[in-house]
Design a protein around this motif. Structure first.
Motif, PDB file in Angstrom:
ATOM      1  N   ALA A 115       8.455  -4.363 -15.139  1.00 28.88           N
ATOM      2  CA  ALA A 115       7.572  -4.379 -13.977  1.00 28.88           C
ATOM      3  C   ALA A 115       6.132  -4.245 -14.450  1.00 28.88           C
ATOM      4  O   ALA A 115       5.837  -3.441 -15.340  1.00 28.88           O
ATOM      5  CB  ALA A 115       7.927  -3.237 -13.019  1.00 28.88           C
TER       6      ALA A 115
ATOM      7  N   ASN B 207       1.745  -4.442 -13.271  1.00 27.48           N
ATOM      8  CA  ASN B 207       0.738  -4.334 -12.221  1.00 27.48           C
ATOM      9  C   ASN B 207       0.000  -5.660 -12.061  1.00 27.48           C
ATOM     10  O   ASN B 207      -0.814  -6.035 -12.906  1.00 27.48           O
ATOM     11  CB  ASN B 207      -0.235  -3.205 -12.607  1.00 27.48           C
ATOM     12  CG  ASN B 207      -1.268  -2.931 -11.546  1.00 27.48           C
ATOM     13  OD1 ASN B 207      -1.391  -3.659 -10.566  1.00 27.48           O
ATOM     14  ND2 ASN B 207      -2.023  -1.858 -11.735  1.00 27.48           N
TER      15      ASN B 207
ATOM     16  N   TYR C 210       4.016  -6.058  -9.151  1.00 28.78           N
ATOM     17  CA  TYR C 210       3.730  -5.212  -7.987  1.00 28.78           C
ATOM     18  C   TYR C 210       2.216  -5.080  -7.848  1.00 28.78           C
ATOM     19  O   TYR C 210       1.472  -5.254  -8.824  1.00 28.78           O
ATOM     20  CB  TYR C 210       4.373  -3.831  -8.144  1.00 28.78           C
ATOM     21  CG  TYR C 210       3.820  -3.016  -9.293  1.00 28.78           C
ATOM     22  CD1 TYR C 210       2.715  -2.186  -9.116  1.00 28.78           C
ATOM     23  CD2 TYR C 210       4.391  -3.074 -10.565  1.00 28.78           C
ATOM     24  CE1 TYR C 210       2.198  -1.454 -10.176  1.00 28.78           C
ATOM     25  CE2 TYR C 210       3.877  -2.346 -11.618  1.00 28.78           C
ATOM     26  CZ  TYR C 210       2.787  -1.532 -11.416  1.00 28.78           C
ATOM     27  OH  TYR C 210       2.266  -0.809 -12.467  1.00 28.78           O
TER      28      TYR C 210
ATOM     29  N   LEU D  72       6.471  -7.332  -5.263  1.00 25.09           N
ATOM     30  CA  LEU D  72       6.612  -6.115  -4.456  1.00 25.09           C
ATOM     31  C   LEU D  72       5.206  -5.613  -4.179  1.00 25.09           C
ATOM     32  O   LEU D  72       4.426  -5.404  -5.106  1.00 25.09           O
ATOM     33  CB  LEU D  72       7.442  -5.078  -5.217  1.00 25.09           C
ATOM     34  CG  LEU D  72       7.834  -3.811  -4.470  1.00 25.09           C
ATOM     35  CD1 LEU D  72       9.210  -3.316  -4.932  1.00 25.09           C
ATOM     36  CD2 LEU D  72       6.805  -2.714  -4.677  1.00 25.09           C
ATOM     37  N   SER D  73       4.886  -5.423  -2.908  1.00 24.04           N
ATOM     38  CA  SER D  73       3.491  -5.131  -2.565  1.00 24.04           C
ATOM     39  C   SER D  73       3.362  -3.946  -1.619  1.00 24.04           C
ATOM     40  O   SER D  73       4.314  -3.561  -0.935  1.00 24.04           O
ATOM     41  CB  SER D  73       2.831  -6.362  -1.942  1.00 24.04           C
ATOM     42  OG  SER D  73       3.488  -6.728  -0.735  1.00 24.04           O
TER      43      SER D  73
ATOM     44  N   CYS E 232       9.309  -5.500  -0.103  1.00 30.36           N
ATOM     45  CA  CYS E 232      10.147  -5.825  -1.258  1.00 30.36           C
ATOM     46  C   CYS E 232      10.388  -7.332  -1.375  1.00 30.36           C
ATOM     47  O   CYS E 232      10.249  -8.067  -0.386  1.00 30.36           O
ATOM     48  CB  CYS E 232      11.487  -5.088  -1.151  1.00 30.36           C
ATOM     49  SG  CYS E 232      11.329  -3.287  -1.266  1.00 30.36           S
TER      50      CYS E 232
ATOM     51  N   LEU F 288       4.093   2.095  -6.163  1.00 32.68           N
ATOM     52  CA  LEU F 288       4.612   0.725  -6.231  1.00 32.68           C
ATOM     53  C   LEU F 288       5.235   0.449  -7.596  1.00 32.68           C
ATOM     54  O   LEU F 288       6.248  -0.253  -7.697  1.00 32.68           O
ATOM     55  CB  LEU F 288       3.485  -0.267  -5.957  1.00 32.68           C
ATOM     56  CG  LEU F 288       2.916  -0.267  -4.533  1.00 32.68           C
ATOM     57  CD1 LEU F 288       1.689  -1.181  -4.454  1.00 32.68           C
ATOM     58  CD2 LEU F 288       3.967  -0.694  -3.519  1.00 32.68           C
TER      59      LEU F 288
ATOM     60  N   SER G  77       9.085  -0.600  -7.987  1.00 31.89           N
ATOM     61  CA  SER G  77       9.467  -1.856  -8.629  1.00 31.89           C
ATOM     62  C   SER G  77      10.618  -1.660  -9.604  1.00 31.89           C
ATOM     63  O   SER G  77      11.577  -2.434  -9.620  1.00 31.89           O
ATOM     64  CB  SER G  77       8.258  -2.442  -9.370  1.00 31.89           C
ATOM     65  OG  SER G  77       7.235  -2.770  -8.465  1.00 31.89           O
TER      66      SER G  77
END
Length: 456
Positions: free
Chosen positions: A216, A218, A238, A246-247, A264, A286, A290
């Protein structure tokens, strides 16, 4: 730690059994002051210490010792194992235990937010699973393997924070921990003495990609995302500002706590109310969400795990004292984390704002420039008063446009702040770990308790 036998240690380290009294140990310890009964003392050598000098104290309670030099005298009633290098032996024991267990291992790397993200992940998984996690921020070549040796044998998942000071550090830890899943929070100028350039910081944090099957990242950190090109595993992005798998949407920042809508990749959404303040903590949430989503955790459990977490000591703690709001973010500091903390100081302003800032350490040749940039940011935010702590902050404070006091250390800063602070002030305490900025809070609290020095 679970049952670890002498034979396990010999097999893991290739060590030599010098004398044996105990066949197994209840744990490992590297500190002669806190070692427990039945534990094995690992006599580490460092730049400022040598565990071998404390063998007598350690073995007064411990069951044995792992050494690289045989003791001058036999240790009656104790087990002694000799290895070529005790630090390598500690790491080998952790590697041996990891290989013996097939549980998922989640690694957290990045410049800022690692500890909070690690704790949030552990909170989510801890709802239904037994979790072993790194304690505090024990995230280096000693702390990570030491944590791993505490496996009891019935854990379902391991969550490890991996820190770095130079290229190759994350690779070393991954060779020990063998993570299955990973998240990198962000990349920023930190530990530049060891890295030199920001690209080296990023590339080191992303050494985890060679090991993790799922990752995951950023999405709001474009420089970080750029470094993931070529990753062949399953990657989930995310973020808040940029398009991401994913936010977080509908952000609300309260004086205490924050809220957002978790969206999601499968279309599910839920409202989340964190007990953590600050927009950056939503990003940390987040990051944790994630990893959990990638591991198949339900959105309901993700929400519950995020919402029940109350925070990490000395990391953006809000404390009310005598009508003042103190933002205690004293655990560590670098330019990026300073920026986030200053945003919170400005956002939470009640009347006057005071920044008590200690040096940001380990920034290498750019240290003076980055401290000057910090002072420019203070001016842009119209911070009312600065107490500059340490030589770097003192020098940079010449460019501050408001009232300014310069001091050598945090105790002096606490004394000055105690005389200056008054009801309605919003005060930020922040600096690198070596500056011990939490002592400023202690001085202020002692002054309030004594009824002296507090301006009203």
């Amino acid at each position: 730690m679970g049952h670890l036998t002498v034979q396990d240690i010999l097999k893991a380290t290739g060590g030599k059994l010098l004398q044996q009294e105990h066949a197994d140990f209840s744990g490992l310890s590297i500190d002669s002051r806190t070692i427990g009964e039945g534990e094995l003392f690992v006599a580490l050598r460092g730049d400022r210490f040598d565990g071998h000098a404390f063998l007598d104290q350690a073995l007064a309670k411990g069951a044995g010792a792992l050494v690289d030099t045989p003791p001058a005298e036999a240790m009656a009633g104790r087990t002694i194992i000799q290895t070529g290098n005790t630090l390598t032996a500690l790491q080998d024991i952790a590697r041996f235990l990891r290989a013996r267990r097939s549980i998922p291992v989640i690694a957290v790397t990045g410049t800022n937010g690692k500890t909070t993200t690690k704790e949030l992940i552990a909170s989510i998984f801890g709802l239904r699973h037994k979790v072993l996690k790194t304690t505090g921020n024990l995230n280096n070549h000693i702390g990570v393997p030491l944590c791993m040796t505490r496996m009891a044998g019935d854990e379902d998942v391991m969550v490890l924070e991996l820190g770095s000071n130079a290229p190759g550090d994350i690779r070393l830890l991954c060779e020990i921990a063998r993570p299955d899943h990973a998240v990198t929070t962000n990349v920023g100028p930190a530990h530049l003495e060891g890295f030199g350039e920001l690209s080296a910081v990023r590339d080191t944090d992303l050494e985890v990609l060679a090991y993790a099957k799922t990752f995951a990242v950023n999405a709001d950190d474009a420089f970080l995302v750029e470094g993931t090109r070529g990753y062949t595993g399953s990657m989930l992005t995310y973020g808040i500002d940029k398009k991401a798998d994913l936010s977080g949407r509908d952000i609300t920042l309260h004086e205490r706590g924050s809220g957002f809508r978790l969206c999601c990749p499968d279309g599910q959404e839920t409202a989340v109310e964190l007990k953590l303040s600050g927009r950056f903590n939503i990003t940390n949430a987040l990051a944790a969400a994630s990893v959990a989503f990638a591991c198949g955790i339900s959105i309901d459990d993700i929400k519950k795990g995020l919402e029940m977490f109350t925070g990490v000591p000395l990391r953006l703690e809000l404390k009310e004292r005598a009508g003042m709001l103190l933002i205690v973010d004293a655990y560590n500091a670098n330019p990026a984390s300073m920026e986030e903390a200053l945003r919170e100081l400005s956002r939470l302003k009640r009347s006057r704002t005071i920044a008590v800032l200690g040096d940001m350490l380990e920034l290498g040749p750019r240290a003076e420039e980055l401290h000057q940039d910090l002072v420019k940011r203070l001016n842009a935010l119209n911070i009312g008063l600065l107490i500059a702590v340490g030589p770097l902050m003192q020098k940079a404070s010449a460019g501050f446009e408001g009232d300014c006091y310069t001091v050598e250390d945090s105790l002096q800063a606490g004394a000055i702040l105690s005389d200056l602070c008054r009801e309605g002030d919003t005060i930020l305490l922040k600096g690198s770990r070596g500056m011990k900025m939490e002592l400023v809070l202690s001085e202020v609290e002692a002054s309030i308790a004594a009824g002296s020095g507090y301006a009203v």
